[in-house]
Write a protein that holds these residues in place. Structure first.
Motif, short mmCIF file in Angstrom:
data_model
loop_
_atom_site.label_atom_id
_atom_site.label_comp_id
_atom_site.label_asym_id
_atom_site.label_seq_id
_atom_site.Cartn_x
_atom_site.Cartn_y
_atom_site.Cartn_z
N VAL A 1 53.91 92.26 -18.83
CA VAL A 1 52.59 92.58 -18.28
C VAL A 1 51.84 93.51 -19.22
N ARG A 2 52.52 94.51 -19.73
CA ARG A 2 51.89 95.47 -20.63
C ARG A 2 51.55 94.81 -21.97
N TYR A 3 52.35 93.82 -22.35
CA TYR A 3 52.09 93.11 -23.60
C TYR A 3 50.79 92.30 -23.52
N ILE A 4 50.59 91.55 -22.44
CA ILE A 4 49.45 90.63 -22.41
C ILE A 4 48.12 91.36 -22.35
N VAL A 5 48.09 92.60 -21.83
CA VAL A 5 46.81 93.30 -21.78
C VAL A 5 46.39 93.80 -23.16
N ARG A 6 47.33 93.80 -24.10
CA ARG A 6 47.00 94.22 -25.47
C ARG A 6 46.63 93.03 -26.35
N GLU A 7 46.85 91.83 -25.85
CA GLU A 7 46.67 90.62 -26.66
C GLU A 7 45.46 89.83 -26.19
N LYS A 8 44.78 89.20 -27.14
CA LYS A 8 43.67 88.32 -26.81
C LYS A 8 44.18 86.96 -26.36
N LEU B 1 38.68 92.96 -18.47
CA LEU B 1 40.04 92.41 -18.55
C LEU B 1 40.40 91.91 -17.15
N THR B 2 40.63 90.61 -17.03
CA THR B 2 40.72 90.00 -15.71
C THR B 2 42.07 89.36 -15.46
N PHE B 3 42.66 89.72 -14.32
CA PHE B 3 43.88 89.08 -13.82
C PHE B 3 43.49 88.14 -12.68
N PHE B 4 44.03 86.93 -12.72
CA PHE B 4 43.91 85.99 -11.60
C PHE B 4 45.31 85.82 -11.04
N THR B 5 45.51 86.23 -9.79
CA THR B 5 46.84 86.20 -9.20
C THR B 5 46.88 85.22 -8.03
N ASP B 6 47.98 84.47 -7.94
CA ASP B 6 48.10 83.46 -6.90
C ASP B 6 49.54 82.96 -6.87
N PHE B 7 49.84 82.08 -5.92
CA PHE B 7 51.11 81.35 -5.94
C PHE B 7 51.03 80.29 -7.04
N GLY B 8 52.17 79.89 -7.53
CA GLY B 8 52.20 78.89 -8.59
C GLY B 8 51.52 77.59 -8.23
N ILE C 1 37.80 94.79 -25.18
CA ILE C 1 37.83 96.18 -24.70
C ILE C 1 39.22 96.75 -24.95
N THR C 2 39.27 98.04 -25.15
CA THR C 2 40.54 98.71 -25.43
C THR C 2 41.21 99.10 -24.12
N ILE C 3 42.45 98.68 -23.95
CA ILE C 3 43.21 98.94 -22.73
C ILE C 3 44.40 99.83 -23.05
N ASP C 4 44.60 100.84 -22.23
CA ASP C 4 45.80 101.66 -22.32
C ASP C 4 46.89 100.94 -21.54
#
Length: 633
Positions: A465-472, A389-396, A303-306
């Motif tokens: 952060v902006r970089y990874i949403v543009r990359e597969k 486009l999915t983010f999984f957020t958590d502590f390390g 999918i195309t993300i801005d």
């Protein structure tokens, strides 16, 4: 999606195919002298009926709006492959010949990328989470496909299954149907004796509708599936079956869970089934298979993300990297809401991982899983390859260490997951050793498909952060906890400012000098820069290299800085992080520096604030200064 019941003719066809498929199962496991025939024979009626009922087409097996079928007990691959082949998805001769052969795509456990296979499984208990992720993706992307998750009874004992059950009910996933092969058999004997699980009662207690049927009755299976897809709640179909069904001497015998028949015994079984004995044909054909093959390329819904415009924070604006992430994430929500689906999967840590602002902008796409990290990681991975486009957020310690097995399976499935973990390193501070994630680089080095980014400051974080949403592909961004001033250049302006563009793998030359080189990563880059600036006042010129992508750092581009006195500094286990990677580079590149030393974590630390812990571990600027002075003596 309108669905019709299977016709009488289709049900008759399934009954005949089941007999033939049982022969296929025996043939492929005997020819390979490996595999799991018993469970495959108990599940084959389920597989045939579900794949026939689902909205799937052999001509377009990866159509975006297709139904999804997840088989959680992936060891029953002989049954899955034979069902799909007999329904036209691929050639049955290729399956029987190549099963479990390195030159064939038909591996021992089902593999995503094979037509009809949605998720690579094998370690039990993860399939329902994957199904939940797909069902959520359907709802978030506004599509009407249904998800069928097929499972074994033994895996119902796993905690992750319970986590997924609850999640399905919370999000009213009425587009999800589970079918459980209830043969009450596993390696150790009766499943009910090995570990008693109240399967029906557990699903009902969590809010599922449960339908009980004979799992070898195609008409009953088809009726149950039709009922399930028309319910407004998740449905579990409890299908009672018999291990080894169809061959008298195999039935209800757990010996055949993972034991193929020898050739002569197989011939007897084929005769009992009334199936052609062509074992010699396949045995000889297998001998001619190549030893290698091209790798499967699973489908990825792109999918195309801005990604928006980067934000530059002033060097006087002290903030933590996780807040910069949270602000960038909220900006992405504003830019893409109503256009391209983005989701955040959280594990009850939104104030700390700074995902609250995303939730405020896009609450329906903020998936709160609670304290169920294993389930959350798999749900997120599954969503990421189904048009969200999915983010999984958590502590390390939770997002990488605790969920390592789930992230490994995401990696194997070639997901498109964006993992952002905060609270890495001793920078976590007072929470102590249980929460000091000091092994995240070392852990991720074991996963072939994950890329890791460890930003040095808020400005680099925003751009990463902006970089990874543009990359597969799969990415991990690892962030500390404490606040710091954005790194400045020698003119006092932000180093990662308006003119900076994040480039994966690039090693940043933040300071340049001829006496020594400090190679640093993440939060401690600031300490290294402070040390270099202080040493300059003493007439000692020090280079500072910022490594944000340790696994794929382009050290060749800065090798001229790496030939003298080199010191690595990392808030990470010194045995498995940046220092070890650079040492490996030296060996591979064929040169060694004049001196090489590493500063990092050498043992589990105590509780204390970041400043004290950094000082005790030699990570503060004063300790780095002293180490450089000693190296130059």
């Amino acid at each position: 999606m309108n669905r019709s019941k299977l016709s009488i003719e289709e049900l008759k066809e399934l009954k005949e195919l089941a007999r033939i498929c049982r022969g296929d199962i025996l043939k492929m496991t005997t020819v390979a002298n490996s595999g799991h025939p018993g469970g495959s024979m108990s599940s084959i009626d389920i597989y045939l009926t579900v794949y026939k009922f689902a909205k799937l087409s052999p001509e377009a097996p990866f159509a975006p709006n297709r139904d999804r079928v997840v088989v959680s007990h992936g060891h029953t691959s002989p049954g899955v492959y034979s069902a799909l082949a007999r329904l036209g998805f691929f050639n049955i001769e290729d399956v029987i010949t190549g099963f479990r052969h390195p030159g064939s795509i038909f591996e021992g456990h089902i593999t995503r990328g094979i037509p009809g296979i949605e998720w690579t499984t094998g370690n039990l208990g993860q399939g329902l989470s994957a199904g939940v992720g797909m069902a959520l993706a359907a709802k978030l992307s506004g599509r009407d496909f249904h998800v069928f998750t097929l499972m074994s009874d033994a895996e119902q004992a796993k905690g992750q299954v319970a986590e997924a059950r609850r999640t399905a009910v919370k999000y009213n996933l009425n587009n999800l149907t589970v079918v459980i092969d209830y043969n009450d058999a596993q390696i150790s004997g009766r499943a009910s004796d090995t570990m008693l699980v109240n399967i029906k009662e557990n699903y009902e207690a969590d809010g599922w509708k449960v339908i009980e049927i004979d799992g070898h009755n195609h008409e009953a299976l088809a009726e149950a599936l039709y009922e399930a897809v028309n319910k407004n709640v998740p449905v579990a179909i409890l299908a009672r079956t018999v291990m080894g069904k169809g061959v008298s001497f195999m039935e209800d015998d757990v010996t055949f869970h993972g034991k193929p028949l020898d050739v002569e015994t197989c011939r007897k079984a084929l005769a009992e089934l009334g199936v052609e004995d062509d074992l010699e044909f396949y045995i000889n054909r297998r001998k001619r298979l190549p030893e290698t093959r091209e790798q499967l390329k699973p489908p990825l819904e792109v999918i195309t993300i801005d990604s928006g415009k980067p934000v530059t924070y002033s060097v006087s604006q002290k903030m933590d990297n996780r807040s910069a992430f949270g602000k960038a994430l909220a900006d992405l929500a504003v830019l893409n809401k109503g256009k391209s689906p983005i989701a955040v999967v959280d594990c009850d840590l939104k104030p700390s991982t700074k995902t609250i602002d995303f939730e405020k902008v896009w609450p329906e796409n903020f998936i709160q899983i609670g304290v169920q990290e294993h389930n959350a990681a798999t749900v997120a991975g599954s969503m990421s390859v189904n048009g969200v486009l999915t983010f999984f957020t958590d502590f390390g310690v939770f997002g990488i260490d605790e969920t390592y097995n789930q992230q490994r399976l995401n990696d194997i499935n070639k997901t498109n997951l964006k993992v952002v973990v905060t609270h890495v390193g001793l920078d976590v501070g007072e929470d102590g050793k249980t929460h000091h994630c000091i092994d995240y680089i070392g852990a991720l080095r074991n996963l072939y498909g994950f890329k890791i980014i460890v930003p040095a400051d808020p400005n680099q974080t925003d751009r990463a952060v902006r970089y990874i949403v543009r990359e597969k592909g799969n990415f991990v961004i690892a962030l500390g906890r404490s606040k710091l001033n954005p790194i400045a250049n020698l003119d006092g302006e932000p180093f990662f400012g308006d003119e900076y563009e994040f480039e994966y793998g690039k090693v940043d030359v933040i300071r340049s000098g001829s006496n020594a080189t400090i190679v640093a990563i993440g939060q401690v880059v600031s300490e290294a820069v402070k040390a270099a600036d202080c040493l300059r006042k003493e007439g000692i010129e020090v280079t500072v290299l910022g490594v944000s992508c340790p696994i794929d750092a382009s050290f060749d581009s800065v090798k001229d800085y790496l030939k003298g006195n080199v010191l690595t500094v990392e808030d990470h286990n010194v045995r498995s992080g940046l220092g070890s990677i650079l040492a490996e580079y030296f060996v591979d590149a064929g040169f060694l520096p004049e001196k090489f030393e590493k500063i990092g974590i050498t043992g589990y630390a105590v509780s204390g604030n970041k400043e004290i812990l950094y000082k005790l571990s030699g990570l503060d600027s004063e300790s780095i200064i002293e180490k450089v002075r000693k190296m130059l003596k």
